[in-house]
Design an enzyme around this catalytic site. Structure first.
Site, PDB file in Angstrom:
ATOM      1  N   CYS A   1     -15.592  34.595 -55.867  1.00  0.00           N
ATOM      2  CA  CYS A   1     -16.731  35.501 -55.644  1.00  0.00           C
ATOM      3  C   CYS A   1     -18.005  34.916 -56.253  1.00  0.00           C
ATOM      4  CB  CYS A   1     -16.476  36.862 -56.278  1.00  0.00           C
ATOM      5  SG  CYS A   1     -15.047  37.702 -55.612  1.00  0.00           S
TER       6      CYS A   1
HETATM    7  C1  BEZ Z   1     -11.859  35.212 -56.840  1.00  0.00           C
HETATM    8  O1  BEZ Z   1     -12.888  35.722 -56.463  1.00  0.00           O
HETATM    9  O2  BEZ Z   1     -11.842  34.093 -57.286  1.00  0.00           O
HETATM   10  C2  BEZ Z   1     -10.560  35.948 -56.763  1.00  0.00           C
HETATM   11  C3  BEZ Z   1     -10.531  37.323 -56.844  1.00  0.00           C
HETATM   12  C4  BEZ Z   1      -9.315  37.987 -56.795  1.00  0.00           C
HETATM   13  C5  BEZ Z   1      -8.140  37.253 -56.629  1.00  0.00           C
HETATM   14  C6  BEZ Z   1      -8.181  35.865 -56.518  1.00  0.00           C
HETATM   15  C7  BEZ Z   1      -9.408  35.205 -56.584  1.00  0.00           C
END
Ligand code: BEZ
Length: 212
Positions: free
Chosen positions: A45
């Site tokens: 994200c």
């Molecule tokens: C991420 O944004 O990196 C992420 C969020 C939830 C689960 C796995 C990755």
């Protein structure tokens, strides 16, 4: 019931990193892309939000507002923005909705319980200036989105709203388009496609992009 293409985008008021957002006022007269994030302080994200901040000018060129959402609260989002700006070498320039009560996540069906009971998946909603949902894409948390693809979809939606064409596989702005199969009148075809077209099959007619 799940949101479908052609529905009016549900309205809501929710806190954000830039103050309260009254969604239908926020998107008034513009295209909008609403995209969800599973959680704050997560690696994928962080890269996605930085990527969109860098592309803000491209969305503006398309008369499109962008707005992100993550289920944490605005205080948490504001702390996270520091990390996004530091690691992605950009300034955040659009709001992240807070959604600790999951009001927006539930309205838009962003939580897919078979993936995770509490976190949103990576949903993208394309909304037109009439507030209609025009396209949706959904990715799991483990797959970061390709924002060039999101701009490409916007280009296709905006082009095909104004010309009787559809965009073929892997089309990019400026490439040849296909003429919609319902258009068969030879006079209309001449008028609408003065640059001509190539009929590979009666139903598969390629033409230069009409607004170029
Ligand atoms: C991420 O944004 O990196 C992420 C969020 C939830 C689960 C796995 C990755």
């Amino acid at each position: 019931m799940a949101i479908q293409i052609g529905d009016i985008a549900p309205d809501f008021t929710q806190e954000s990193t830039e103050g309260p957002v009254h969604f239908h006022d926020y998107i008034k007269g513009k295209w909008a892309v609403l995209f969800s994030h599973p959680k704050d302080f997560t690696p994928v994200c962080t890269t996605e939000l930085g990527a969109v901040a860098k592309l803000k000018g491209e969305f503006e060129k398309r008369n499109c507002r962008v707005i992100a959402i993550s289920v944490d609260d605005a205080k948490s989002h504001k702390g996270w923005i520091g990390d996004i700006e530091e690691t992605q070498h950009t300034k955040m320039n659009f709001p992240i909705l807070a959604d600790p009560d999951r009001k927006v996540a539930d309205l838009y069906g962003m939580i897919h319980p078979n993936a995770n009971d509490t976190l949103t998946v990576r949903s993208v909603f394309f909304i037109d200036p009439n507030k209609k949902i025009r396209a949706m894409i959904t990715y799991p948390a483990s797959t970061g989105r390709n924002f060039a693809e999101i701009l490409r979809v916007l280009d296709s939606l905006q082009l095909t709203d104004h010309h009787q064409v559809a965009t073929p596989a892997d089309w990019k702005d400026g490439d040849d388009c296909v003429i919609v199969p319902s258009l068969t009148d030879p006079e209309e075809l001449k008028k609408k496609f003065p640059k001509g077209f190539k009929a590979l099959k009666p139903y598969l007619r390629m033409t230069p992009q009409p607004n170029r």
